[in-house]
Design an enzyme around this catalytic site. Structure first.
Site, PDB file in Angstrom:
ATOM      1  N   ARG A 145      40.860  54.631  20.254  1.00  0.00           N
ATOM      2  CA  ARG A 145      39.989  53.666  19.590  1.00  0.00           C
ATOM      3  C   ARG A 145      38.673  54.336  19.263  1.00  0.00           C
ATOM      4  NH1 ARG A 145      39.187  48.015  22.384  1.00  0.00           N
ATOM      5  NH2 ARG A 145      38.079  49.268  23.910  1.00  0.00           N
ATOM      6  N   ASP A 167      38.620  51.046  32.012  1.00  0.00           N
ATOM      7  CA  ASP A 167      39.293  51.943  31.066  1.00  0.00           C
ATOM      8  C   ASP A 167      40.557  52.509  31.718  1.00  0.00           C
ATOM      9  OD1 ASP A 167      40.053  54.421  29.677  1.00  0.00           O
ATOM     10  OD2 ASP A 167      38.271  54.021  28.479  1.00  0.00           O
TER      11      ASP A 167
HETATM   12  C1  PRP Z   1      42.985  52.027  25.269  1.00  0.00           C
HETATM   13  C2  PRP Z   1      44.313  51.419  25.688  1.00  0.00           C
HETATM   14  C3  PRP Z   1      44.902  51.028  24.371  1.00  0.00           C
HETATM   15  C4  PRP Z   1      43.696  50.621  23.568  1.00  0.00           C
HETATM   16  C5  PRP Z   1      43.615  49.122  23.564  1.00  0.00           C
HETATM   17  O1  PRP Z   1      43.156  53.319  24.846  1.00  0.00           O
HETATM   18  O2  PRP Z   1      45.115  52.274  26.444  1.00  0.00           O
HETATM   19  O3  PRP Z   1      45.608  52.077  23.732  1.00  0.00           O
HETATM   20  O4  PRP Z   1      42.559  51.158  24.236  1.00  0.00           O
HETATM   21  O5  PRP Z   1      42.580  48.709  22.763  1.00  0.00           O
HETATM   22  P1  PRP Z   1      42.810  47.913  21.403  1.00  0.00           P
HETATM   23  O6  PRP Z   1      43.801  46.839  21.705  1.00  0.00           O
HETATM   24  O7  PRP Z   1      41.422  47.361  21.113  1.00  0.00           O
HETATM   25  O8  PRP Z   1      43.277  48.876  20.359  1.00  0.00           O
HETATM   26  P2  PRP Z   1      41.902  54.257  24.471  1.00  0.00           P
HETATM   27  O9  PRP Z   1      41.576  54.147  23.022  1.00  0.00           O
HETATM   28  O10 PRP Z   1      40.783  53.994  25.421  1.00  0.00           O
HETATM   29  O11 PRP Z   1      42.508  55.704  24.633  1.00  0.00           O
HETATM   30  P3  PRP Z   1      43.017  56.456  25.944  1.00  0.00           P
HETATM   31  O12 PRP Z   1      44.338  55.828  26.318  1.00  0.00           O
HETATM   32  O13 PRP Z   1      43.157  57.851  25.477  1.00  0.00           O
HETATM   33  O14 PRP Z   1      42.000  56.291  27.029  1.00  0.00           O
HETATM   34  N1  URA Z   2      41.124  49.843  26.706  1.00  0.00           N
HETATM   35  C1  URA Z   2      41.040  49.908  28.062  1.00  0.00           C
HETATM   36  O1  URA Z   2      41.419  50.906  28.663  1.00  0.00           O
HETATM   37  N2  URA Z   2      40.514  48.874  28.696  1.00  0.00           N
HETATM   38  C2  URA Z   2      40.082  47.752  28.076  1.00  0.00           C
HETATM   39  O2  URA Z   2      39.617  46.814  28.744  1.00  0.00           O
HETATM   40  C3  URA Z   2      40.178  47.711  26.667  1.00  0.00           C
HETATM   41  C4  URA Z   2      40.711  48.770  26.009  1.00  0.00           C
END
Ligand code: PRP
Ligand code: URA
Length: 210
Positions: free
Chosen positions: A104, A201
């Site tokens: 994201r 997170d």
């Molecule tokens: C997090 C999570 C999802 C996304 C959800 O990933 O694991 O993939 O955010 O958010 P959304 O519904 O608003 O799209 P992140 O982008 O933090 O990446 P990561 O898994 O590499 O930490």
């Molecule tokens: N991604 C995460 O990992 N946690 C949240 O709460 C939202 C997006």
């Protein structure tokens, strides 16, 4: 319209309660994600078709039931979705695994693709996309779109551990054919797009990057 299944199994809820706690460390967090994914996988595969076959036990012939129909593919959204894969493979060891790399953008909260690798026969498989968090739904909507439009998949399910109502609505609106499986539907998103109360997170907590 797609269906939302919320698994209220006591084991899932107990493990989720520990997962959410801010004092839960990386090692335990990782194990819990995997265990919850396994239990959710068990529940979400209740509708898999079976067929009757005749086998021979050491004693006699027996009519037994085996899985029939299409084979499965598990598709984690990187990074955090990776934490769910082992638990699911423990139940479905012959499933193939495809990967979608999305993050994201912290400013726009829009998903950005950085990696994609699928099994060659992915279009013929029933796909379960996995990601612990369904927040705005941007990542999940994009992942469903890839699987259907880029890879030609006709059967796609989404399995997340915690979902915000906003994310569920977004996926249902964009992909009414995709059923969603979650362990909890939380209250809302905060101003940074984090699920409230959520667990923080997920990627950072699985990989210890913060
Ligand atoms: C997090 C999570 C999802 C996304 C959800 O990933 O694991 O993939 O955010 O958010 P959304 O519904 O608003 O799209 P992140 O982008 O933090 O990446 P990561 O898994 O590499 O930490
Ligand atoms: N991604 C995460 O990992 N946690 C949240 O709460 C939202 C997006």
């Amino acid at each position: 319209m797609g269906i939302i299944h919320v698994f209220d199994h006591p084991l899932i809820q107990h493990k989720l309660s520990i997962l959410r706690e801010e004092t839960t460390g990386v090692k335990e967090f990782r194990s819990l994600i995997s265990e919850i994914a396994m239990l959710m996988c068990y529940e979400a595969t209740r509708d898999l078709p079976t067929e009757e076959v005749i086998i021979k036990t050491p004693v006699a012939e027996a009519k037994v039931r085996r899985l029939a129909g299409k084979k499965l593919a598990i598709v984690p959204i990187l990074r955090a979705g990776l934490g769910m894969v082992d638990g699911m493979l423990a139940l479905i060891p012959s499933a193939k695994v495809g990967h979608i790399g999305l993050y994201r953008d912290p400013e726009t909260l829009e998903p950005v693709e950085y990696y994609c690798k699928m099994p060659t026969d992915i279009a013929e498989r029933d796909v379960i996309i996995v990601d612990p968090m369904l927040a705005t739904g941007g990542s999940a909507v994009a992942a469903c779109e890839f699987m259907k439009n880029k890879y030609g998949c006709r059967s796609v399910k989404l399995m997340c551990i915690i979902a915000a109502p906003e994310g569920i609505d977004a996926v249902h609106r964009a992909h009414p054919d995709v059923d969603i499986y979650v362990a909890a539907e939380d209250e809302c998103l905060n101003d940074h797009g984090y699920i409230v109360p959520g667990l923080g997170d997920a990627g950072d907590r699985i990989f210890g990057t913060k």
